[in-house]
Design a protein around this motif. Structure first.
Motif, PDB file in Angstrom:
ATOM      1  N   ASN A 123      30.656  -4.427   2.430  1.00  0.00           N
ATOM      2  CA  ASN A 123      30.854  -4.399   3.880  1.00  0.00           C
ATOM      3  C   ASN A 123      30.812  -2.967   4.408  1.00  0.00           C
ATOM      4  O   ASN A 123      31.297  -2.047   3.760  1.00  0.00           O
ATOM      5  CB  ASN A 123      32.198  -5.035   4.238  1.00  0.00           C
ATOM      6  CG  ASN A 123      32.284  -5.436   5.696  1.00  0.00           C
ATOM      7  OD1 ASN A 123      31.281  -5.456   6.409  1.00  0.00           O
ATOM      8  ND2 ASN A 123      33.475  -5.767   6.147  1.00  0.00           N
ATOM      9  N   GLY A 124      30.210  -2.777   5.574  1.00  0.00           N
ATOM     10  CA  GLY A 124      30.140  -1.450   6.190  1.00  0.00           C
ATOM     11  C   GLY A 124      29.038  -0.579   5.639  1.00  0.00           C
ATOM     12  O   GLY A 124      29.112   0.654   5.728  1.00  0.00           O
ATOM     13  N   PHE A 125      27.994  -1.171   5.085  1.00  0.00           N
ATOM     14  CA  PHE A 125      26.871  -0.397   4.541  1.00  0.00           C
ATOM     15  C   PHE A 125      26.091   0.228   5.693  1.00  0.00           C
ATOM     16  O   PHE A 125      25.601  -0.478   6.574  1.00  0.00           O
ATOM     17  CB  PHE A 125      25.965  -1.308   3.717  1.00  0.00           C
ATOM     18  CG  PHE A 125      24.850  -0.589   3.006  1.00  0.00           C
ATOM     19  CD1 PHE A 125      25.029  -0.086   1.738  1.00  0.00           C
ATOM     20  CD2 PHE A 125      23.624  -0.417   3.620  1.00  0.00           C
ATOM     21  CE1 PHE A 125      24.010   0.570   1.079  1.00  0.00           C
ATOM     22  CE2 PHE A 125      22.598   0.243   2.973  1.00  0.00           C
ATOM     23  CZ  PHE A 125      22.794   0.741   1.699  1.00  0.00           C
ATOM     24  N   MET A 126      25.973   1.572   5.698  1.00  0.00           N
ATOM     25  CA  MET A 126      25.383   2.281   6.831  1.00  0.00           C
ATOM     26  C   MET A 126      23.865   2.425   6.701  1.00  0.00           C
ATOM     27  O   MET A 126      23.341   2.735   5.641  1.00  0.00           O
ATOM     28  CB  MET A 126      25.995   3.671   6.975  1.00  0.00           C
ATOM     29  CG  MET A 126      27.468   3.658   7.346  1.00  0.00           C
ATOM     30  SD  MET A 126      27.817   2.779   8.891  1.00  0.00           S
ATOM     31  CE  MET A 126      26.854   3.741  10.063  1.00  0.00           C
ATOM     32  N   VAL A 127      23.187   2.189   7.826  1.00  0.00           N
ATOM     33  CA  VAL A 127      21.737   2.342   7.918  1.00  0.00           C
ATOM     34  C   VAL A 127      21.431   3.425   8.944  1.00  0.00           C
ATOM     35  O   VAL A 127      22.070   3.471  10.005  1.00  0.00           O
ATOM     36  CB  VAL A 127      21.077   1.004   8.328  1.00  0.00           C
ATOM     37  CG1 VAL A 127      19.611   1.193   8.679  1.00  0.00           C
ATOM     38  CG2 VAL A 127      21.217  -0.010   7.196  1.00  0.00           C
ATOM     39  N   PRO A 128      20.484   4.336   8.677  1.00  0.00           N
ATOM     40  CA  PRO A 128      20.164   5.435   9.592  1.00  0.00           C
ATOM     41  C   PRO A 128      19.686   4.964  10.967  1.00  0.00           C
ATOM     42  O   PRO A 128      19.376   3.785  11.168  1.00  0.00           O
ATOM     43  CB  PRO A 128      19.049   6.195   8.855  1.00  0.00           C
ATOM     44  CG  PRO A 128      19.232   5.830   7.432  1.00  0.00           C
ATOM     45  CD  PRO A 128      19.728   4.419   7.424  1.00  0.00           C
ATOM     46  N   GLN A 129      19.597   5.908  11.875  1.00  0.00           N
ATOM     47  CA  GLN A 129      19.261   5.614  13.264  1.00  0.00           C
ATOM     48  C   GLN A 129      17.906   4.948  13.434  1.00  0.00           C
ATOM     49  O   GLN A 129      17.694   4.208  14.394  1.00  0.00           O
ATOM     50  CB  GLN A 129      19.309   6.898  14.085  1.00  0.00           C
ATOM     51  CG  GLN A 129      20.704   7.474  14.219  1.00  0.00           C
ATOM     52  CD  GLN A 129      20.709   8.828  14.890  1.00  0.00           C
ATOM     53  OE1 GLN A 129      19.653   9.355  15.237  1.00  0.00           O
ATOM     54  NE2 GLN A 129      21.876   9.417  15.070  1.00  0.00           N
ATOM     55  N   ASN A 130      16.986   5.229  12.521  1.00  0.00           N
ATOM     56  CA  ASN A 130      15.654   4.642  12.655  1.00  0.00           C
ATOM     57  C   ASN A 130      15.539   3.283  11.977  1.00  0.00           C
ATOM     58  O   ASN A 130      14.450   2.723  11.872  1.00  0.00           O
ATOM     59  CB  ASN A 130      14.581   5.582  12.103  1.00  0.00           C
ATOM     60  CG  ASN A 130      14.843   5.960  10.655  1.00  0.00           C
ATOM     61  OD1 ASN A 130      15.978   5.955  10.197  1.00  0.00           O
ATOM     62  ND2 ASN A 130      13.800   6.283   9.924  1.00  0.00           N
ATOM     63  N   GLY A 131      16.678   2.722  11.543  1.00  0.00           N
ATOM     64  CA  GLY A 131      16.664   1.396  10.944  1.00  0.00           C
ATOM     65  C   GLY A 131      15.947   1.371   9.620  1.00  0.00           C
ATOM     66  O   GLY A 131      15.977   2.336   8.861  1.00  0.00           O
ATOM     67  N   GLY A 132      15.286   0.260   9.327  1.00  0.00           N
ATOM     68  CA  GLY A 132      14.583   0.124   8.064  1.00  0.00           C
ATOM     69  C   GLY A 132      14.817  -1.239   7.465  1.00  0.00           C
ATOM     70  O   GLY A 132      14.728  -2.253   8.169  1.00  0.00           O
TER      71      GLY A 132
END
Length: 253
Positions: A123-132
């Protein structure tokens, strides 16, 4: 007299040499003219190094080899002081790159019959601003004390209750009629937006005799959606309906 005069001349000459040639910034053995002066000063400024001659620590010993213990100390201070600023990486804030790969070991659990159960969660896995995309894999061992079926699937950005309306096409179905033990693997690649995400490894069984043992759930952020099945693609069948189909096929209905 000539020797004395020569010594005096050398002393005077040394005094006339500009002090900047031999000046050091923070370590006496790292003069301003040293090739790595700025880099070593950066190490000192950020408390990655404290020196090589305690307790004085006014030397850096730039030509000495670094042993494994010293390397561990450098890396520990680098991490704890949060020195590296990744803000320039593709315009993304450094915090978005934390957890670009995460894993969770699967503990032993025996779900109740016909109850949707989260076997493992990240839970709470972060993805950068440009998504992916999130490339998710899970492998888990299972054993059954009685015949029955089990469904295992990955749920991305669910509510936490494995409450998917339609079973993902990547779900794994196993029938324990012919064998008591099995090792099931499921994987998916799901396009996601920036921000925090939740991944659940879910299961539902025909009876409560199926026990999940050792395994692991792993998620990795990738810049673009990899070729493969998207987790949001649904088979249009609920987990309960799928188990009913299995039971009916087993009875020849």
């Amino acid at each position: 007299m000539r020797r004395s005069a020569l010594v005096a001349l050398l002393v005077v000459g040394a005094l006339l040499v500009p002090l900047g040639v031999f000046a050091s910034h923070q370590f006496v053995d790292v003069p301003d003219s040293h090739t790595f002066h700025n880099a070593i000063d950066w190490m000192k400024d950020n408390n990655i190094t404290v020196g090589c001659n305690p307790p004085t620590n006014n030397r850096y010993c730039p030509d000495d080899p670094v042993d494994r213990g010293q390397m561990a100390a450098f890396m520990k201070r680098l991490a704890e002081n949060q020195v590296v600023d990744a803000a320039t990486l593709e315009g993304n804030d450094s915090s978005h790159y934390q957890g670009s790969v995460a894993g969770s070991l699967i503990a032993a659990v025996t779900p109740a019959a016909s109850v949707r159960t989260a076997i493992s969660t990240i839970n709470g896995f972060m993805v950068p601003q440009n998504g992916g995309a999130l490339a998710v894999t899970a492998d888990v061992s299972m054993g059954a004390g009685a015949p029955g079926g089990v469904l295992v699937w990955l749920e991305v950005d669910g509510t936490g209750g494995c409450a998917v309306a339609g079973l993902p096409r990547t779900a794994a179905l196993h029938d324990f009629v012919t064998e008591q033990f099995a090792f099931v693997g499921v994987s998916t690649t799901d396009a996601v937006s920036a921000g925090a995400h939740r991944i659940d490894l879910c299961a539902i069984t025909e009876n409560g005799t199926v026990a999940f043992g050792q395994g692991a759930l792993t998620v990795e952020w990738v810049e673009t959606t990899q070729v493969g099945t998207i987790a949001s693609e649904s088979s249009g069948v609920t987990p309960e309906e799928k188990l009913e189909e299995l039971s009916a096929a087993r009875l020849g209905e």
